[in-house]
Write an enzyme that holds these catalytic residues in place. Structure first.
Site, short mmCIF file in Angstrom:
data_model
loop_
_atom_site.label_atom_id
_atom_site.label_comp_id
_atom_site.label_asym_id
_atom_site.label_seq_id
_atom_site.Cartn_x
_atom_site.Cartn_y
_atom_site.Cartn_z
N HIS A 104 -30.28 -41.10 -0.88
CA HIS A 104 -30.88 -39.78 -0.66
C HIS A 104 -29.84 -38.71 -1.01
O HIS A 104 -28.68 -38.82 -0.61
CB HIS A 104 -31.31 -39.65 0.80
CG HIS A 104 -31.96 -38.34 1.10
ND1 HIS A 104 -33.27 -38.07 0.73
CD2 HIS A 104 -31.51 -37.22 1.69
CE1 HIS A 104 -33.57 -36.83 1.09
NE2 HIS A 104 -32.51 -36.29 1.68
N ASP A 112 -36.58 -41.56 5.15
CA ASP A 112 -35.15 -41.17 5.21
C ASP A 112 -34.56 -41.37 6.61
O ASP A 112 -33.80 -40.53 7.10
CB ASP A 112 -34.98 -39.69 4.79
CG ASP A 112 -35.47 -39.46 3.37
OD1 ASP A 112 -35.35 -40.37 2.54
OD2 ASP A 112 -35.96 -38.35 3.11
N LYS A 153 -42.49 -43.47 -4.25
CA LYS A 153 -43.62 -43.91 -3.41
C LYS A 153 -43.09 -44.54 -2.13
O LYS A 153 -42.07 -45.23 -2.16
CB LYS A 153 -44.45 -44.97 -4.16
CG LYS A 153 -45.12 -44.44 -5.40
CD LYS A 153 -46.32 -43.59 -5.01
CE LYS A 153 -46.90 -42.89 -6.22
NZ LYS A 153 -47.86 -41.85 -5.87
N ASN A 178 -31.84 -47.34 0.23
CA ASN A 178 -32.29 -46.12 -0.46
C ASN A 178 -31.11 -45.17 -0.60
O ASN A 178 -30.20 -45.19 0.23
CB ASN A 178 -33.41 -45.43 0.33
CG ASN A 178 -33.94 -44.20 -0.39
OD1 ASN A 178 -34.17 -44.23 -1.61
ND2 ASN A 178 -34.12 -43.11 0.33
N GLU A 203 -23.45 -39.64 -6.14
CA GLU A 203 -24.34 -40.80 -6.00
C GLU A 203 -23.86 -41.94 -6.91
O GLU A 203 -23.80 -43.10 -6.51
CB GLU A 203 -25.77 -40.43 -6.38
CG GLU A 203 -26.43 -39.47 -5.43
CD GLU A 203 -27.87 -39.18 -5.82
OE1 GLU A 203 -28.61 -40.11 -6.14
OE2 GLU A 203 -28.26 -38.00 -5.81
N GLY A 236 -33.61 -42.94 -13.79
CA GLY A 236 -32.90 -44.19 -13.51
C GLY A 236 -31.40 -44.13 -13.75
O GLY A 236 -30.78 -45.17 -14.03
N SER A 237 -30.80 -42.95 -13.60
CA SER A 237 -29.35 -42.89 -13.83
C SER A 237 -28.59 -43.68 -12.76
O SER A 237 -27.55 -44.28 -13.04
CB SER A 237 -28.85 -41.44 -13.92
OG SER A 237 -28.90 -40.81 -12.66
N ASN A 238 -29.11 -43.69 -11.54
CA ASN A 238 -28.46 -44.52 -10.51
C ASN A 238 -28.59 -46.00 -10.83
O ASN A 238 -27.64 -46.77 -10.65
CB ASN A 238 -29.06 -44.22 -9.13
CG ASN A 238 -28.44 -43.01 -8.49
OD1 ASN A 238 -27.27 -43.03 -8.11
ND2 ASN A 238 -29.18 -41.92 -8.41
#
Ligand code: GRF
Length: 205
Positions: free
Chosen positions: A109, A150, A91, A107, A179, A11-13
């Protein structure tokens, strides 16, 4: 916008989104729910530390995908969620949720899509593929989620170099840094309504 974060891992983002919210850079997204499939995910601790309600929901515990989607959609509705940010969520979301939140699920990526994306392209697999291919740049893609892995419209990309002596770990660290620098910008632009979507093109306005 009331925003849910979905995360399966560290969960660093997610943390950078919380930090940018606290610093006043991210003003249009309020994090009201954290959803995870893995109860041991560090993202749960980060949510709890910020007083954000959490939902642990494992798709495998439901008899059908429809039942899982129904539970998820009622939790999202109950929390008044308008926007979903995936931050290392492992998921695939059920089609019913993607349809309910069309162009409202983001999202991130860890490569420059459409290269090095798709099913199985996650974590170190992505960076190994980039290095093995001999690509000279990699980076970050923030995109809307549609029914294919994606694949949805690209909101933002940021490139980083692939160095001759990189391995999966060093490249992953450089990409993760990028990111952290840019996810919040995409979330803010979408939450503030400062984008237009024309077919696949996402235009900042
Ligand atoms: C990131 O590399 C992101 O691009 C991918 O999953 C990873 C999550 O890392 N979708 P973290 O849990 O935010 O540290």
């Amino acid at each position: 916008m009331r925003c849910a974060v979905f995360a399966s891992g560290n969960g660093s983002n997610f943390q950078t989104l919380l930090d940018r919210r606290a610093s006043g850079d991210l003003i249009h997204a309020d994090f009201v729910l954290m959803v995870g499939n893995n109860s041991k995910a560090g993202a749960f601790d980060r949510a709890r530390a910020h007083g954000i309600p959490t939902l642990h929901i494992a798709p495998s515990r439901f008899p059908t995908e429809e039942a899982y989607a129904e539970r998820l959609s009622s939790a999202l509705k109950e929390a008044g969620v308008e926007l979903i940010t995936l931050a290392g969520y492992m998921k695939k979301l059920p089609p019913a949720i993607v349809a309910l939140y069309r162009n409202r699920i983001l999202n991130i990526h860890p490569a420059l899509l459409p290269a090095f994306g798709g099913q199985g392209m996650y974590g170190s697999n992505v960076h190994k593929a980039v290095i093995d291919y001999g690509a000279k740049v990699s980076g970050v893609t923030v995109h809307f989620v549609d029914d294919e892995y994606d694949h949805g419209p690209v909101i933002l990309q940021k490139a980083v170099p692939v160095l001759d002596d990189d391995n999966e770990q060093t490249l992953a660290a450089r990409v993760l840094q990028a990111e952290h620098e840019c996810y919040w910008q995409a979330v803010e632009a979408v939450a503030a309504g400062r984008i237009k979507i024309i077919e696949r093109r996402v235009i900042r306005c």
